[in-house]
Design a protein around this motif. Structure first.
Motif, PDB file in Angstrom:
ATOM      1  N   ALA A  75       0.872  -1.117  -0.124  1.00 36.86           N
ATOM      2  CA  ALA A  75      -0.091  -0.047  -0.143  1.00 36.86           C
ATOM      3  C   ALA A  75       0.786   1.246  -0.048  1.00 36.86           C
ATOM      4  N   ARG A  76       2.179   1.057   0.390  1.00 33.87           N
ATOM      5  CA  ARG A  76       2.933   2.519   0.378  1.00 33.87           C
ATOM      6  C   ARG A  76       3.837   2.457  -1.094  1.00 33.87           C
ATOM      7  N   MET A  77       3.209   2.084  -2.217  1.00 35.48           N
ATOM      8  CA  MET A  77       3.958   1.973  -3.362  1.00 35.48           C
ATOM      9  C   MET A  77       4.618   3.846  -3.627  1.00 35.48           C
ATOM     10  N   PRO A  78       5.855   3.634  -3.791  1.00 31.90           N
ATOM     11  CA  PRO A  78       6.253   5.097  -3.912  1.00 31.90           C
ATOM     12  C   PRO A  78       5.606   5.864  -5.482  1.00 31.90           C
ATOM     13  N   SER A  79       5.275   7.175  -5.264  1.00 28.69           N
ATOM     14  CA  SER A  79       4.711   7.795  -6.473  1.00 28.69           C
ATOM     15  C   SER A  79       5.369   7.617  -7.838  1.00 28.69           C
ATOM     16  N   VAL A  80       6.550   7.399  -7.947  1.00 25.93           N
ATOM     17  CA  VAL A  80       7.325   7.260  -9.214  1.00 25.93           C
ATOM     18  C   VAL A  80       7.148   5.910  -9.885  1.00 25.93           C
ATOM     19  N   TYR A  81       6.581   4.851  -9.054  1.00 25.39           N
ATOM     20  CA  TYR A  81       5.957   3.961  -9.745  1.00 25.39           C
ATOM     21  C   TYR A  81       4.190   3.970 -10.193  1.00 25.39           C
ATOM     22  N   ALA A  82       3.853   4.968  -9.707  1.00 23.79           N
ATOM     23  CA  ALA A  82       2.324   5.107 -10.242  1.00 23.79           C
ATOM     24  C   ALA A  82       2.063   5.737 -11.289  1.00 23.79           C
ATOM     25  N   ASP A  83       0.906   5.037 -11.893  1.00 18.30           N
ATOM     26  CA  ASP A  83       0.479   5.798 -13.521  1.00 18.30           C
ATOM     27  C   ASP A  83      -0.494   6.588 -12.974  1.00 18.30           C
ATOM     28  N   ARG A  84      -0.448   7.882 -13.346  1.00 13.82           N
ATOM     29  CA  ARG A  84      -1.400   8.759 -12.941  1.00 13.82           C
ATOM     30  C   ARG A  84      -2.632   8.828 -14.037  1.00 13.82           C
ATOM     31  N   SER A  85      -2.491   7.986 -14.848  1.00 12.58           N
ATOM     32  CA  SER A  85      -3.588   8.065 -15.989  1.00 12.58           C
ATOM     33  C   SER A  85      -4.409   6.789 -15.354  1.00 12.58           C
ATOM     34  N   GLU A  86      -3.925   5.957 -14.470  1.00 16.23           N
ATOM     35  CA  GLU A  86      -4.672   4.839 -14.047  1.00 16.23           C
ATOM     36  C   GLU A  86      -4.701   4.769 -12.530  1.00 16.23           C
ATOM     37  N   PRO A  87      -5.389   5.767 -11.813  1.00 12.69           N
ATOM     38  CA  PRO A  87      -5.565   6.048 -10.320  1.00 12.69           C
ATOM     39  C   PRO A  87      -5.974   4.878  -9.629  1.00 12.69           C
ATOM     40  N   ALA A  88      -6.967   4.005 -10.258  1.00 13.66           N
ATOM     41  CA  ALA A  88      -7.331   2.780  -9.349  1.00 13.66           C
ATOM     42  C   ALA A  88      -6.258   1.815  -9.223  1.00 13.66           C
ATOM     43  N   LEU A  89      -5.549   1.666 -10.312  1.00 12.25           N
ATOM     44  CA  LEU A  89      -4.288   1.035 -10.266  1.00 12.25           C
ATOM     45  C   LEU A  89      -3.372   1.495  -9.060  1.00 12.25           C
ATOM     46  N   ALA A  90      -3.025   2.472  -8.907  1.00 14.70           N
ATOM     47  CA  ALA A  90      -2.139   3.230  -8.151  1.00 14.70           C
ATOM     48  C   ALA A  90      -2.510   3.055  -6.701  1.00 14.70           C
ATOM     49  N   ALA A  91      -3.844   3.390  -6.521  1.00 12.83           N
ATOM     50  CA  ALA A  91      -4.646   3.256  -5.188  1.00 12.83           C
ATOM     51  C   ALA A  91      -4.361   1.871  -4.855  1.00 12.83           C
ATOM     52  N   ALA A  92      -4.268   0.721  -5.628  1.00 16.50           N
ATOM     53  CA  ALA A  92      -4.081  -0.807  -5.295  1.00 16.50           C
ATOM     54  C   ALA A  92      -2.793  -1.030  -5.226  1.00 16.50           C
ATOM     55  N   GLY A  93      -1.665  -0.121  -5.290  1.00 14.98           N
ATOM     56  CA  GLY A  93      -0.370  -0.658  -5.226  1.00 14.98           C
ATOM     57  C   GLY A  93      -0.001  -1.324  -6.485  1.00 14.98           C
TER      58      GLY A  93
ATOM     59  N   VAL B 285       0.946  -4.976 -12.039  1.00 14.67           N
ATOM     60  CA  VAL B 285       1.266  -5.783 -11.077  1.00 14.67           C
ATOM     61  C   VAL B 285       1.576  -5.244  -9.932  1.00 14.67           C
ATOM     62  N   PRO B 286       1.391  -5.913  -8.764  1.00  9.39           N
ATOM     63  CA  PRO B 286       1.661  -5.158  -7.319  1.00  9.39           C
ATOM     64  C   PRO B 286       3.263  -4.866  -7.331  1.00  9.39           C
ATOM     65  N   TRP B 287       3.558  -3.714  -7.062  1.00  9.84           N
ATOM     66  CA  TRP B 287       5.055  -3.038  -7.267  1.00  9.84           C
ATOM     67  C   TRP B 287       6.078  -3.792  -6.687  1.00  9.84           C
ATOM     68  N   THR B 288       5.608  -4.569  -5.664  1.00 13.20           N
ATOM     69  CA  THR B 288       6.764  -5.429  -4.787  1.00 13.20           C
ATOM     70  C   THR B 288       6.809  -6.773  -5.512  1.00 13.20           C
ATOM     71  N   LYS B 289       6.071  -7.340  -6.278  1.00  8.40           N
ATOM     72  CA  LYS B 289       5.949  -8.556  -6.888  1.00  8.40           C
ATOM     73  C   LYS B 289       7.080  -8.779  -7.843  1.00  8.40           C
ATOM     74  N   PRO B 290       7.925  -9.854  -7.866  1.00  6.05           N
ATOM     75  CA  PRO B 290       8.866 -10.080  -8.918  1.00  6.05           C
ATOM     76  C   PRO B 290       8.183 -10.623 -10.258  1.00  6.05           C
ATOM     77  N   GLU B 291       7.648  -9.806 -10.857  1.00  2.88           N
ATOM     78  CA  GLU B 291       6.907 -10.076 -12.039  1.00  2.88           C
ATOM     79  C   GLU B 291       7.058  -8.808 -13.025  1.00  2.88           C
ATOM     80  N   ASP B 292       7.290  -9.034 -14.159  1.00  4.53           N
ATOM     81  CA  ASP B 292       7.368  -8.197 -15.255  1.00  4.53           C
ATOM     82  C   ASP B 292       6.738  -8.413 -16.561  1.00  4.53           C
ATOM     83  N   TRP B 293       7.327  -7.694 -17.488  1.00  6.34           N
ATOM     84  CA  TRP B 293       6.813  -7.809 -18.770  1.00  6.34           C
ATOM     85  C   TRP B 293       7.509  -9.053 -19.733  1.00  6.34           C
ATOM     86  N   GLU B 294       7.028 -10.300 -19.837  1.00  4.57           N
ATOM     87  CA  GLU B 294       7.608 -11.168 -20.499  1.00  4.57           C
ATOM     88  C   GLU B 294       7.482 -11.319 -22.038  1.00  4.57           C
TER      89      GLU B 294
END
Length: 234
Positions: free
Chosen positions: A105-123, A167-176
């Motif tokens: 829930a404490r995702m840094p703002s630099v990882y947030a996509d401001r055009s997708e506020p619902a995603l940012a709110a969910a980390g 993805v959750p910002w802490t999760k070790p998952e990226d674009w395959e």
């Protein structure tokens, strides 16, 4: 004379609305590009300290992925509170352990996509690295700058994916990366944001908005030592 006729007002809205929407979309794109440059700088700060770019994930002794690179570079983002956040992680536990899950829930703002506020709110984040054979992030070890023989200015370091790939910002998952269809995961429909474009950061720290790129050209930019030639201006 004041526009007090409803038809005239509606006509004016029809004229003005698209330009306002385009202006807002352009502003959000510029914000994402600035975020990408900030993240790329943090990766360079990490590289200066460790002589490699960060791997896509951290691993335990059994080779199981624990935390994302987004956690690993927190101390290098240049803000003291992010270093403090990094120190709150239990680095020997996975991203979804009872303790580490509370930090999503404490995702840094630099990882947030401001055009997708619902995603940012969910980390959740659309800011990901390309993973796969030949990319900068193709294994558990970090890549050295000298191994990017295609040229840092022609190799992609970071990319924004579509909202459904967040993805959750802490999760070790990226674009395959699927090299048979390299636009899968980043291609957008004509009515989404500004069309089919997406933001990238290159291995020289620069950021760009790629629109109308051909699959073959994107594939060339995703490999670090494929020997391909990338069109000037990309």
């Amino acid at each position: 004379k004041l526009l007090d006729d409803e038809a005239e007002l509606n006509a004016l809205r029809t004229i003005v609305a698209p330009s306002l929407q385009a202006s807002r979309a352009g502003s959000l794109t510029l914000q994402r590009m600035e975020s990408f440059k900030h993240i790329a700088l943090a990766m360079f700060n990490y590289e200066e300290a460790h002589k490699t770019f960060p791997p896509a994930a951290s691993y335990d002794a059994q080779g199981r992925p624990l935390l994302s690179w987004r956690v690993t570079i927190l101390p290098y983002l240049g803000e003291g509170e992010l270093g403090e956040l990094y120190n709150e992680f239990r680095l020997d536990e996975p991203w979804d352990s009872d303790h580490n899950r509370k930090l999503i829930a404490r995702m840094p703002s630099v990882y947030a996509d401001r055009s997708e506020p619902a995603l940012a709110a969910a980390g959740r984040t659309t800011h990901q690295v390309p993973v796969g054979p030949g990319t900068v992030f193709d294994g558990p070890q970090g890549t050295k700058l000298r191994d990017i023989t295609d040229g840092a200015s022609q190799t992609i370091l970071l990319v924004e994916v579509t909202a459904e790939r967040a993805v959750p910002w802490t999760k070790p998952e990226d674009w395959e990366v699927d090299f048979s269809d390299p636009l899968r995961g980043v291609r957008r429909t004509a009515g989404e944001r500004q069309g089919d474009g997406f933001v990238i950061a290159r291995c020289d720290g620069s950021a760009a908005y790629l629109a109308g790129i051909e699959p073959e050209e994107l594939a060339a930019m995703l490999t670090r030592s494929g020997g391909e030639t990338v069109k000037a201006g990309r």
